[in-house]
Design a protein around this motif. Structure first.
Motif, PDB file in Angstrom:
ATOM      1  N   HIS C 413       0.825  -1.221   0.000  1.00  0.00           N
ATOM      2  CA  HIS C 413       0.000   0.000   0.000  1.00  0.00           C
ATOM      3  C   HIS C 413       0.856   1.267   0.000  1.00  0.00           C
ATOM      4  CE1 HIS C 413      -3.096  -2.860   1.218  1.00  0.00           C
ATOM      5  NE2 HIS C 413      -2.239  -3.281   2.141  1.00  0.00           N
ATOM      6  N   ALA C 414       2.136   1.094  -0.283  1.00  0.00           N
ATOM      7  CA  ALA C 414       3.006   2.267  -0.230  1.00  0.00           C
ATOM      8  C   ALA C 414       2.776   3.154  -1.450  1.00  0.00           C
ATOM      9  CB  ALA C 414       4.465   1.835  -0.169  1.00  0.00           C
ATOM     10  N   GLU C 415       2.763   4.471  -1.202  1.00  0.00           N
ATOM     11  CA  GLU C 415       2.551   5.410  -2.302  1.00  0.00           C
ATOM     12  C   GLU C 415       3.741   6.348  -2.448  1.00  0.00           C
ATOM     13  OE1 GLU C 415      -1.146   7.514  -1.982  1.00  0.00           O
ATOM     14  OE2 GLU C 415      -2.241   5.638  -1.582  1.00  0.00           O
ATOM     15  N   GLN C 416       3.972   6.755  -3.668  1.00  0.00           N
ATOM     16  CA  GLN C 416       5.076   7.670  -3.940  1.00  0.00           C
ATOM     17  C   GLN C 416       4.758   9.065  -3.419  1.00  0.00           C
ATOM     18  OE1 GLN C 416       8.055   7.132  -5.242  1.00  0.00           O
ATOM     19  NE2 GLN C 416       7.673   4.942  -5.530  1.00  0.00           N
ATOM     20  N   TYR C 417       5.808   9.790  -3.116  1.00  0.00           N
ATOM     21  CA  TYR C 417       5.659  11.194  -2.712  1.00  0.00           C
ATOM     22  C   TYR C 417       5.728  12.039  -3.987  1.00  0.00           C
ATOM     23  CZ  TYR C 417       6.714  15.606  -0.319  1.00  0.00           C
ATOM     24  OH  TYR C 417       6.694  16.899   0.131  1.00  0.00           O
ATOM     25  N   TYR C 418       4.610  12.123  -4.677  1.00  0.00           N
ATOM     26  CA  TYR C 418       4.586  12.758  -5.997  1.00  0.00           C
ATOM     27  C   TYR C 418       4.821  14.268  -5.981  1.00  0.00           C
ATOM     28  CZ  TYR C 418       3.289   8.902  -9.092  1.00  0.00           C
ATOM     29  OH  TYR C 418       3.304   7.778  -9.862  1.00  0.00           O
ATOM     30  N   LEU C 419       4.608  14.880  -4.811  1.00  0.00           N
ATOM     31  CA  LEU C 419       4.788  16.330  -4.761  1.00  0.00           C
ATOM     32  C   LEU C 419       6.212  16.718  -5.168  1.00  0.00           C
ATOM     33  CD1 LEU C 419       3.231  18.919  -4.029  1.00  0.00           C
ATOM     34  CD2 LEU C 419       4.138  18.716  -1.724  1.00  0.00           C
ATOM     35  N   GLU C 420       7.141  15.769  -5.030  1.00  0.00           N
ATOM     36  CA  GLU C 420       8.535  16.028  -5.383  1.00  0.00           C
ATOM     37  C   GLU C 420       8.690  16.406  -6.856  1.00  0.00           C
ATOM     38  OE1 GLU C 420      10.900  12.957  -3.691  1.00  0.00           O
ATOM     39  OE2 GLU C 420      12.782  13.874  -4.345  1.00  0.00           O
ATOM     40  N   ALA C 421       7.738  16.028  -7.676  1.00  0.00           N
ATOM     41  CA  ALA C 421       7.816  16.382  -9.098  1.00  0.00           C
ATOM     42  C   ALA C 421       7.536  17.862  -9.323  1.00  0.00           C
ATOM     43  CB  ALA C 421       6.847  15.531  -9.901  1.00  0.00           C
ATOM     44  N   PHE C 422       6.987  18.532  -8.308  1.00  0.00           N
ATOM     45  CA  PHE C 422       6.739  19.981  -8.397  1.00  0.00           C
ATOM     46  C   PHE C 422       7.613  20.688  -7.361  1.00  0.00           C
ATOM     47  CE2 PHE C 422       2.763  17.796  -9.515  1.00  0.00           C
ATOM     48  CZ  PHE C 422       2.588  18.265 -10.799  1.00  0.00           C
ATOM     49  N   PRO C 423       8.872  20.905  -7.698  1.00  0.00           N
ATOM     50  CA  PRO C 423       9.825  21.374  -6.681  1.00  0.00           C
ATOM     51  C   PRO C 423       9.368  22.628  -5.937  1.00  0.00           C
ATOM     52  CG  PRO C 423      10.965  20.889  -8.737  1.00  0.00           C
ATOM     53  CD  PRO C 423       9.496  20.774  -9.017  1.00  0.00           C
ATOM     54  N   GLU C 424       8.703  23.535  -6.653  1.00  0.00           N
ATOM     55  CA  GLU C 424       8.326  24.789  -6.015  1.00  0.00           C
ATOM     56  C   GLU C 424       7.212  24.578  -4.990  1.00  0.00           C
ATOM     57  OE1 GLU C 424       7.685  27.643  -9.110  1.00  0.00           O
ATOM     58  OE2 GLU C 424       7.854  29.266  -7.644  1.00  0.00           O
ATOM     59  N   ALA C 425       6.202  23.810  -5.383  1.00  0.00           N
ATOM     60  CA  ALA C 425       5.107  23.519  -4.462  1.00  0.00           C
ATOM     61  C   ALA C 425       5.637  22.712  -3.279  1.00  0.00           C
ATOM     62  CB  ALA C 425       4.013  22.752  -5.182  1.00  0.00           C
ATOM     63  N   ASN C 426       6.531  21.787  -3.586  1.00  0.00           N
ATOM     64  CA  ASN C 426       7.126  20.950  -2.552  1.00  0.00           C
ATOM     65  C   ASN C 426       7.895  21.804  -1.546  1.00  0.00           C
ATOM     66  OD1 ASN C 426       8.021  18.697  -1.170  1.00  0.00           O
ATOM     67  ND2 ASN C 426       9.785  18.403  -2.533  1.00  0.00           N
ATOM     68  N   SER C 427       8.603  22.795  -2.065  1.00  0.00           N
ATOM     69  CA  SER C 427       9.389  23.651  -1.195  1.00  0.00           C
ATOM     70  C   SER C 427       8.485  24.496  -0.292  1.00  0.00           C
ATOM     71  CB  SER C 427      10.298  24.519  -2.061  1.00  0.00           C
ATOM     72  OG  SER C 427      10.828  25.567  -1.332  1.00  0.00           O
ATOM     73  N   ALA C 428       7.398  25.000  -0.859  1.00  0.00           N
ATOM     74  CA  ALA C 428       6.458  25.788  -0.057  1.00  0.00           C
ATOM     75  C   ALA C 428       5.888  24.937   1.080  1.00  0.00           C
ATOM     76  CB  ALA C 428       5.335  26.316  -0.941  1.00  0.00           C
ATOM     77  N   THR C 447      -1.869  27.692   4.830  1.00  0.00           N
ATOM     78  CA  THR C 447      -2.659  28.497   3.893  1.00  0.00           C
ATOM     79  C   THR C 447      -1.718  29.242   2.955  1.00  0.00           C
ATOM     80  OG1 THR C 447      -4.272  28.780   5.649  1.00  0.00           O
ATOM     81  CG2 THR C 447      -4.503  30.207   3.718  1.00  0.00           C
ATOM     82  N   GLU C 448      -0.677  29.798   3.537  1.00  0.00           N
ATOM     83  CA  GLU C 448       0.305  30.507   2.715  1.00  0.00           C
ATOM     84  C   GLU C 448       0.974  29.555   1.723  1.00  0.00           C
ATOM     85  OE1 GLU C 448       3.288  32.636   5.055  1.00  0.00           O
ATOM     86  OE2 GLU C 448       4.455  32.814   3.207  1.00  0.00           O
ATOM     87  N   ALA C 449       1.333  28.368   2.223  1.00  0.00           N
ATOM     88  CA  ALA C 449       1.975  27.381   1.344  1.00  0.00           C
ATOM     89  C   ALA C 449       1.039  26.994   0.208  1.00  0.00           C
ATOM     90  CB  ALA C 449       2.376  26.154   2.140  1.00  0.00           C
ATOM     91  N   GLN C 450      -0.233  26.831   0.532  1.00  0.00           N
ATOM     92  CA  GLN C 450      -1.221  26.464  -0.480  1.00  0.00           C
ATOM     93  C   GLN C 450      -1.286  27.541  -1.571  1.00  0.00           C
ATOM     94  OE1 GLN C 450      -2.942  23.786  -1.026  1.00  0.00           O
ATOM     95  NE2 GLN C 450      -4.379  24.532  -2.574  1.00  0.00           N
ATOM     96  N   GLU C 451      -1.300  28.795  -1.152  1.00  0.00           N
ATOM     97  CA  GLU C 451      -1.336  29.888  -2.136  1.00  0.00           C
ATOM     98  C   GLU C 451      -0.114  29.841  -3.052  1.00  0.00           C
ATOM     99  OE1 GLU C 451      -1.719  33.445   0.195  1.00  0.00           O
ATOM    100  OE2 GLU C 451      -3.758  32.889   0.822  1.00  0.00           O
ATOM    101  N   LYS C 452       1.049  29.693  -2.427  1.00  0.00           N
ATOM    102  CA  LYS C 452       2.281  29.644  -3.225  1.00  0.00           C
ATOM    103  C   LYS C 452       2.254  28.466  -4.192  1.00  0.00           C
ATOM    104  CE  LYS C 452       5.677  31.592  -0.030  1.00  0.00           C
ATOM    105  NZ  LYS C 452       6.701  31.149   0.905  1.00  0.00           N
ATOM    106  N   ALA C 453       1.809  27.327  -3.700  1.00  0.00           N
ATOM    107  CA  ALA C 453       1.785  26.124  -4.528  1.00  0.00           C
ATOM    108  C   ALA C 453       0.824  26.299  -5.692  1.00  0.00           C
ATOM    109  CB  ALA C 453       1.393  24.917  -3.685  1.00  0.00           C
ATOM    110  N   GLU C 454      -0.354  26.915  -5.415  1.00  0.00           N
ATOM    111  CA  GLU C 454      -1.323  27.138  -6.493  1.00  0.00           C
ATOM    112  C   GLU C 454      -0.717  28.010  -7.586  1.00  0.00           C
ATOM    113  OE1 GLU C 454      -4.886  28.644  -4.705  1.00  0.00           O
ATOM    114  OE2 GLU C 454      -5.430  26.666  -3.911  1.00  0.00           O
ATOM    115  N   GLU C 455      -0.056  29.083  -7.147  1.00  0.00           N
ATOM    116  CA  GLU C 455       0.614  29.964  -8.117  1.00  0.00           C
ATOM    117  C   GLU C 455       1.618  29.187  -8.955  1.00  0.00           C
ATOM    118  OE1 GLU C 455       2.609  33.386  -6.384  1.00  0.00           O
ATOM    119  OE2 GLU C 455       0.748  33.833  -5.292  1.00  0.00           O
TER     120      GLU C 455
END
Lengths: 311, 283, 463
Positions: C413-428, C447-455
Motif C-alpha cells: 500500500h506504499a505510495e510515492q511522494y509525488y509532490l517532489e515532481a513539483f519542486p516549487e510547491a514541494n518547497s512551499a 494556507t500561505e503554502a497552499q497559495e504559493k503552490a497554487e501559483e
C-alpha cells in the motif's frame, strides 16, 4: 643586484621610467604592454565574459531546461522588483557580509601583527593558523554543526555542566543562527587574511621604521603612520576579496541552517541557486545574479576610491 | 627594560596559544571524528577523544574505488593551474601596476568583475562552451584535464593581489633599472618578481587551494570516475539516507595534509619579500 | 642571467603542450574510438560466419534458471556501443551492481558499459545540465517520475510492453517510474517507513505501539521520561517522512484530475496529521525540535540509538544502520506499522531511466533489466540493504526477519511522494512544515503554502 643600484634608489628620479618611455615610440610600446596582458586576459575573459554575455541573454528569457528559452523582455526584472524574498535575502547577505568582513579583517590583522613580532616557534603557529582556510567550506561547516547542534552538539552538552541550564537551540534562533554563520565565515576569512597581511607587514621596508625611530616615534605612532599606510594596497585587496567571498556564501548556510529559521539566514546566492536549479527558473536566476553583480562592482569601486584618497 | 621584554614575550605566547585554540580546536574534532567508529560519532554523551582508535578509517578511504585516483588528479590539476596562474597573472599584474596603456582602468575593473559573477550560474553556459571548443573531439574538453584546468586557471584575484603588491614596491627601483637599460620584461623578471616572493607564494597557495577545494566545476567537467577530483570523492560519502561522517572526516584530514606541507614549505619565501630592501638599503 | 629567462618560456611551452595534448588526447581518443569501431566492424564482418555459430551458442545458457533476463537477440545484434551509466555512488560502487554490469557485458560483448557514481543530491542537476548541453548519459538514476515530468527522461512504454513483466512489480515501485500514465524507467529498489520503538522502554511502562493518531500522542507522552533525558518520539522536519502518515491517514496533499494537478495543503486531515506530529515537540515537548538542516536523517537514529528517545519513524535502511552503529541496543528494537487509520506508508527508493536524447535507449533498458534481475536483486538486498521491486522476491528467507514485517506489510500500500515532481510547491509545503516547528501557526503557514503552490502549479501548466 639590488645593492648594486642602492645609491640610485634615493635619487629624486620620480618618474625617470616614464620619461624614458616618452622618448620611445608610444605605439610600439603599447604593443609590448599588451603582450604582458594578452595571455592572462584572453583566458580570463573568454571563460568569464562569454558566459556573462549568455547570462545577460538568459535574463531576458523564460528558461526551463531542457526546453528552448522563450523571450519575455523585462519580465524577469519586473518580477525581481516585487520579489520580497529576494530583497530579504539581499538584506541577510549584507548583514552577513558586513559582519564576517569586519570581524575577519580585524581578527586577521591582529593576528598578523602578533605574528610579526619576533618569537620562537613562529613558523609552527603560522602554519596552524592557516588551517581553517585549508579545508573546504562544506567540511568546516560540518565541524561546527557538531558543535552547535542543539540535540547532538558538544556545546549544549557542556554548557549545562558549567551551570547554563537551558542553552538556546543555537541554529534555530534567528539571532544566534546568523551570529554563528558570521562566526564561521570570519573564522575562515581571518585565516585567509593572516598570510596576506603578514606578507604586507614583512614588505614594509625596515628603514622606514628606523627613520621613524630616529624621529622619536613610539610603537603606536609607527603602526598608524607607517604600517597602516604601507599595507594599505594589500588591505584593500583583503577587503574587496572579503566582500566578494562573503556575498557568494552558500555552502556554510546550506550545511548549518538551510536558510532558516523562517528565511532569516537565507542568503542571496542560496536563493538564486534555489530558483535556478531547484525550481529550474534559469532565466530568473540569471536576472538575480546580474543584480548582485553591479552591487558588488559599486562596493569594490568605492573601496578602491577610498583607499586611493587615504593613500 | 629586560624585564619588560620578558613580559612582552609571555603575553605574545599567551595570545598565540589562545588564537591557536580558536583556529585549531575545531580541527581536533575533525581528526578525532576521523578516528572514531560511526556509532561513536553519534554517541551521547559526545566523546572528544575516541574511546577506541579506528585507524582503519584512513585505510578504508584509500581502498575506496575513486579516492586514490581523485587525489592524484587533484594534485595534477592544482599544480598545473597554479603554475599557469602565477606566471600569467603576474605578467598581467605587472602591466597594470607599472605600465601605461589605453583602457587600463576599464580593463582592470573588468578583471575585478570576473570575480563577482557567482560561479554556480556560469555552469550552464560554460558547459556548452567547453563542449564546443574548436579543434577538439565530439565532447570538447568534457572529461579531460584541459577542461578541469584551463577555464578556471587564471583568476582575477591573482592579478588583483599581485597588482596591489607590486604597487607597494618603491618605483625608484625600476626607474634605476630602466636607466641601466633594462627592458620592461627584464624589470619584471629581475626586480619585481624577486621582490614579490611573498605575494607570489600567496597566489600559488591560494590558487592551489582553490583548485584543491573546487567542487562544482570539476563535477561539471568530470564525467568518468577517472577524472574525479578530491572533493567529488569526498562528497560521495554522503548518500541519500546517511552520511559516512568518519570517512568524510578522514578524507578531509588527509586532504588537508598536502596543503599544510605546501604552506610550510613556502614559508621561507614569505620572509624574503620587500622587507629585505630595507636592510639592503641601509648598508 | 638571461638564460633564466628561457626557463619560464620553456615551462610555458611545456604547459601549453600539456594543455593541448589534453585536448589532443580527446581528439585522438575520439579517433581511436572511431578506428576501433571500424576495426570492430571489420572484425564483425570477418567473424560473421563464426558469429552465426556463436550467436546460436549464446542463448544456450538457461538464463531464466539463473534468475537472469532472457537473451535479447535485438541487443546482441546492435553495433558496438558504449553506454555511459550514472548511478548514485552507494549503488555503483557495490559488488552486486558491478557484477550485474560485468555479466551483462559478457553476454553482450558488443556493449561496453562505462560507469560513474554521483552523489544522490547532485544527480538531478547533473542530468539536466548534460541533457541541456547535448551530452546526456545513457542511463541515470533518480526518481524517474520526476525526471519524466521535467522532460529529462525518454518514455519507455514500448520497451515495457515488449518485456511484459509489469505484473511482477510492486505497484508502488512502478509508480516511481510513472508520470501521467507514461513510464519513464525501471525501478531499482523500494523502501517504506514504519514505527521503530524501544521495547524495553515500552515494557517498562506497560505500553504497546500506538495504532491511531490519538494513541500516538498518548503513548509518546507516557513513555517519555524528561528527567532522565528521555524523549517519547523524535519528529523530523522531512515531508517525505511525513508523507507516510498522510498516506496512512488517507490525507491527500496532491490530486490529479484530467492532467490537472492541485494541492490540498489546507485539507482538514492534512492539518490534523501535521498538528499531531509537530505537537509532540512544540506543545507536549516530549520530542526534540528537529535540526535546521535540509538533511534530517541523523537525528532520529542518533537519539534512538543512544536511548535518548523511545521511538522514531524510519525505513528498513535504518535497521541495519542501528545494528551497525548501536549494536548494544539493537536487540531492544521493535517495529510496528505507522500509527493511523490505514495500512499505507510512503514509498521510497529510486529508479533508472534513459536521459532525454540518449541514442542507446534499447541497450540501456536491457541493462536495467539485468541490474534488477532476481539474481542480482537478492544480492542487492542481502549485501546492500536495498529491497527488491518485484513482489515474488519477498518470499525469500531474507524477509523472514520479524523486524521487517511492518515493512513488507506496508509495501503493498506504499505510495510515492509525488509532490517532489513539483519542486516549487514541494518547497512551499516543506517550509510551512518546518516553520510550524519553529513556532508558526499551522493554519496560517499551510494556507500561505497552499497559495504559493497554487501559483507555482498555475505557472507550470501555463507553459
Amino acid at each position: 643586484m639590488i645593492s648594486k643600484h642602492k645609491s640610485a634608489v634615493y635619487m629624486d628620479g620620480k618618474s625617470l621610467l616614464e620619461e624614458k618611455i616618452k622618448k620611445k615610440n608610444r605605439r610600439k610600446d603599447y604593443l609590448g604592454t599588451y603582450l604582458f596582458l594578452t595571455p592572462a586576459l584572453l583566458l580570463l575573459f573568454t571563460f568569464s565574459f562569454v558566459p556573462i554575455i549568455y547570462v545577460v541573454y538568459l535574463s531576458f528569457h523564460r528558461v526551463r531546461l531542457p526546453d528552448d528559452p522563450i523571450f519575455i523582455g523585462i519580465g524577469n526584472y519586473a518580477q525581481l522588483m516585487g520579489d520580497s524574498v529576494f530583497w530579504r535575502s539581499m538584506g541577510n547577505t549584507l548583514i552577513y557580509t558586513l559582519g564576517s568582513m569586519s570581524l575577519g579583517l580585524f581578527a586577521g590583522l591582529c593576528v598578523a601583527v602578533l605574528l610579526n613580532r619576533a618569537f620562537k616557534g613562529k613558523r609552527f603557529f603560522k602554519v596552524f593558523y592557516f588551517l581553517p582556510s585549508v579545508t573546504s567550506d562544506v567540511v568546516s561547516a560540518m565541524i561546527f554543526l557538531w558543535i552547535f547542534d542543539h540535540n547532538l552538539g558538544i556545546l549544549n552538552y557542556l554548557l549545562p555542566k558549567v551551570g547554563l541550564v537551558e542553552p538556546p537551540a543555537w541554529l534555530l534562533d534567528p539571532f544566534w543562527a546568523m551570529f554563528i554563520l558570521i562566526f564561521v565565515g570570519s573564522w575562515r576569512g581571518a585565516a585567509y587574511n593572516i598570510p596576506i597581511f603578514l606578507a604586507g607587514l614583512e614588505g614594509v621596508p625596515k628603514s622606514y621604521y628606523e627613520a621613524a625611530e630616529i624621529d622619536g616615534a613610539n610603537g603606536w605612532h609607527k603602526f598608524w603612520r607607517i604600517t597602516i599606510p604601507s599595507i594599505m594596497p594589500i588591505s584593500v585587496y583583503c577587503m574587496v576579496m572579503s566582500i566578494i567571498a562573503s556575498f557568494q556564501v552558500v555552502a556554510i548556510v546550506d550545511v548549518l541552517t538551510d536558510g532558516g529559521p523562517d528565511n532569516s539566514t537565507l542568503v542571496a546566492l542560496k536563493y538564486v541557486w534555489q530558483q535556478s536549479f531547484q525550481f529550474n527558473y534559469v532565466g530568473y536566476g540569471a536576472t538575480m545574479s546580474l543584480f548582485i553583480f553591479p552591487f558588488l562592482l559599486v562596493m569594490t569601486w568605492l573601496n578602491l576610491k577610498l583607499s586611493k584618497r587615504s593613500g | 627594560m629586560q624585564k619588560r621584554k620578558k613580559i612582552n614575550l609571555i603575553i605574545t605566547y599567551v595570545l598565540a596559544i589562545f588564537v591557536l585554540m580558536i583556529f585549531v580546536g575545531p580541527y581536533l574534532w575533525m581528526v578525532a571524528t576521523a578516528l572514531k567508529s560511526q556509532g561513536e560519532v553519534m554517541a551521547w554523551p559526545p566523546t572528544i577523544i575516541p574511546t577506541e582508535f579506528h585507524f582503519q578509517n584512513f585505510v578504508d578511504i584509500w581502498q575506496n574505488s575513486v579516492l586514490p585516483r581523485a587525489f592524484f588528479n587533484s594534485v595534477i590539476v592544482a599544480t598545473i593551474a597554479t603554475v599557469i596562474n602565477v606566471f600569467f597573472a603576474s605578467l598581467a599584474a605587472f602591466a597594470f601596476a607599472r605600465l601605461e596603456f589605453p583602457w587600463k582602468n576599464s580593463l582592470f575593473l573588468a578583471v575585478l568583475a570576473t570575480m563577482m559573477i557567482p560561479p554556480g550560474l556560469m555552469i550552464v553556459p560554460l558547459f556548452s562552451l567547453i563542449r564546443n571548443i574548436p579543434f577538439t573531439g565530439p565532447s570538447g574538453w568534457l572529461d579531460s584535464y584541459a577542461g578541469l584546468i584551463i577555464p578556471t586557471a587564471i583568476t582575477g584575484f591573482a592579478i588583483f593581489l599581485l597588482k596591489q603588491y607590486f604597487m607597494s614596491i618603491p618605483k625608484d627601483l625600476d626607474d634605476q633599472a630602466a636607466i641601466d637599460g633594462c627592458s620592461k620584461f627584464q624589470i619584471y623578471w629581475r626586480i619585481i618578481l624577486p621582490l614579490s616572493r611573498p605575494a607570489l607564494a600567496l597566489v600559488a597557495i591560494f590558487t592551489f587551494l582553490g583548485n584543491w577545494n573546487e567542487y562544482l566545476w570539476h563535477l561539471t567537467v568530470a564525467r568518468s570516475a577517472d577524472m574525479y577530483t578530491i572533493q567529488i570523492a569526498l562528497a560521495r560519502f554522503q548518500t541519500e539516507h546517511n552520511i559516512e561522517w568518519t570517512l568524510i572526516m578522514a578524507g578531509a584530514t588527509t586532504a588537508a595534509v598536502p596543503m599544510l606541507i605546501m604552506y610550510f614549505a613556502l614559508q621561507p619565501l614569505f620572509e624574503k619579500g620587500l622587507g629585505g630592501i630595507g636592510t639592503g638599503m641601509k648598508d | 642571467m638571461k638564460k633564466i629567462l628561457f626557463l619560464p618560456m620553456i615551462l610555458l611551452l611545456v604547459l601549453l603542450f600539456a594543455a593541448c595534448s589534453g585536448s589532443d588526447n580527446e581528439v585522438n581518443s575520439g579517433n581511436d574510438d572511431q578506428n576501433n569501431d571500424q576495426n570492430n566492424d571489420q572484425e564483425q564482418n570477418n567473424d560473421e560466419e563464426q558469429n552465426n555459430e556463436q550467436s546460436a551458442d549464446v542463448p544456450d545458457r538457461d538464463f531464466a534458471a539463473e534468475g537472469l533476463p532472457e537473451y535479447n537477440q535485438a541487443i546482441g545484434d546492435l553495433e558496438e556501443t558504449t553506454l555511459e551509466v550514472w548511478m548514485a555512488a552507494d549503488y555503483i560502487d557495490e559488488a552486486p551492481v558491478q557484477d550485474a554490469i560485468a555479466e551483462f557485458m559478457e553476454v553482450y560483448p558488443n556493449i561496453n558499459v562505462e560507469t560513474a557514481g554521483h552523489t544522490w543530491g547532485d544527480m538531478q542537476d547533473q542530468v539536466r545540465l548534460a541533457v541541456n548541453g547535448g551530452a546526456p548519459p545513457d542511463l541515470a538514476h533518480f526518481h524517474a517520475f520526476s525526471m519524466g515530468n521535467q522532460g529529462l527522461a525518454e518514455p519507455v512504454d514500448d520497451l515495457w510492453e515488449e518485456w511484459g513483466a509489469e505484473e511482477e512489480f510492486l505497484p508502488g515501485a512502478v509508480d516511481n517510474v510513472t508520470w501521467e500514465g507514461t513510464k519513464y524507467g525501471v525501478p531499482i529498489d523500494i523502501n517504506t517507513t514504519f514505527y521503530l520503538y524501544n521495547t524495553e522502554m515500552f515494557e517498562e511502562k506497560n505500553l504497546s505501539p500506538p495504532t491511531t493518531l490519538e494513541e500516538f500522542t498518548e503513548v509518546s507522552i507516557e513513555v517519555a521520561d524528561l528527567d532522565q533525558g528521555r524523549y517519547g518520539f523524535v519528529p523530523a522536519a522531512s515531508t517525505w517522512g511525513l508523507h507516510g502518515w498522510m498516506v496512512s491517514e488517507g490525507a491527500e496533499i496532491l490530486t490529479e484530475e484530467d492532467g490537472e494537478w492541485s494541492t490540498n495543503f489546507t485539507d482538514e486531515k492534512v492539518l490534523d496529521v501535521v498538528k499531531t506530529y509537530t505537537d509532540i515537540a512544540t506543545e507536549h515537548k516530549v520530542g526534540p525540535l528537529p535540526p535546521a538542516q535540509a538533511r534530517q536523517s541523523d537525528h532520529p537514529v542518533a537519539m534512538f540509538g543512544n536511548e535518548r528517545a523511545a521511538a522514531i519513524i524510519s525505513g528498513p535502511f535504518d535497521i541495519s544502520r542501528i545494528e551497525n552503529e548501536f549494536p548494544e541496543m539493537f536487540d531492544k528494537v521493535g517495529t510496528a506499522l505507522l500509527p493511523g487509520s490505514g495500512k499505507g506508508s510512503v514509498a521510497g527508493g529510486g529508479s533508472m531511466f534513459v536521459p532525454k536524447d540518449s541514442e542507446n535507449r534499447e541497450a540501456s533498458f536491457e541493462l536495467m533489466k539485468w541490474i534488477i534481475s532476481d539474481k542480482y536483486a537478492i544480492r542487492m538486498a542481502d549485501e546492500m540493504g536495498r529491497h527488491p521491486v518485484k513482489a515474488h522476491m519477498y518470499e525469500n528467507e531474507l524477509y523472514a526477519d520479524p523486524l521487517l514485517e511492518p515493512f513488507i506489510e506496508t509495501l503493498q500500500h506504499a505510495e510515492q511522494y509525488y509532490l517532489e515532481a513539483f519542486p516549487e510547491a514541494n518547497s512551499a509545503y516543506s517550509d510551512a512544515f518546518r516553520n510550524v516547528f519553529d513556532g508558526a501557526d499551522i493554519e496560517e503557514a499551510f494556507t500561505e503554502a497552499q497559495e504559493k503552490a497554487e501559483e507555482a502549479l498555475a505557472r507550470s501548466s501555463n507553459e
